[in-house]
Design an enzyme around this catalytic site. Structure first.
Site: not given
Length: 173
Positions: A18, A21-22, A41, A135
């Site tokens: 879904i 990311g980095g 993740k 961040d």
């Protein structure tokens, strides 16, 4: 990483990718023991053998797990199985603030203030536990379908301890 569909990792059966990311990929998954849908993740393969990236990934999980607040994305577990580092998290069903802004453009002031207020409450709770996000940006502000803010991605978080002096600086984006 679509080849991971159906793979069991950390007690979860991966259903579909879904997001990316980095540092890796995010899958919708079913946590089998509790029969609930979660997000998993997974640290990207090319980073999984780098101790500094593994530590950053684990630090993110530990940082978030110390904060229990309705405006912070919940982390349920972190681990490593079959050479894959993973983090099991709350699944947020409404997308990111960045996606909302891209679709809708500038938000009405009252709505923007409400979203900012929710994010600030979550970040304040994290700060009260000596965790500084570093961040904060629309990509890292997730929204439920009911417009509840969930601050996510504590990968650059800095944990302050009682020995930090005023001359030490916390740096980030």
């Amino acid at each position: 990483m679509s080849e991971l569909r159906g793979v069991k990792l950390g007690g979860c059966e991966l259903q579909e990718e879904i997001g990316q990311g980095g540092m890796g990929f995010i899958y919708r998954a079913r946590q089998m023991s509790l029969d609930r849908i979660v997000a998993v993740k997974i640290l990207a393969d090319h980073l999984a053998h780098n101790p500094s990236f593994v530590e950053r990934f684990q630090r993110e999980a530990r940082a978030i797990a110390k904060v229990n607040h309705p405006n912070i994305l919940a982390v349920y577990d972190v681990g490593q199985q079959h050479g894959r580092h993973y983090m099991i998290m709350e699944l947020v069903d409404g997308g990111s603030l960045a996606e909302m802004l891209e679709q809708r453009g500038i938000l009405p002031p009252g709505e923007a203030a409400e979203l900012i207020s929710q994010a600030a409450k979550g970040l304040d709770c994290a700060a009260s536990r000596n965790i500084i996000h570093r961040d904060v940006k629309p990509d890292n502000i997730m929204l439920t379908s009911d417009h509840v803010v969930k601050v996510s991605d504590f990968g650059l978080a800095k944990e302050l301890d009682s020995t930090m002096t005023e001359t030490q600086a916390v740096m980030g984006t």
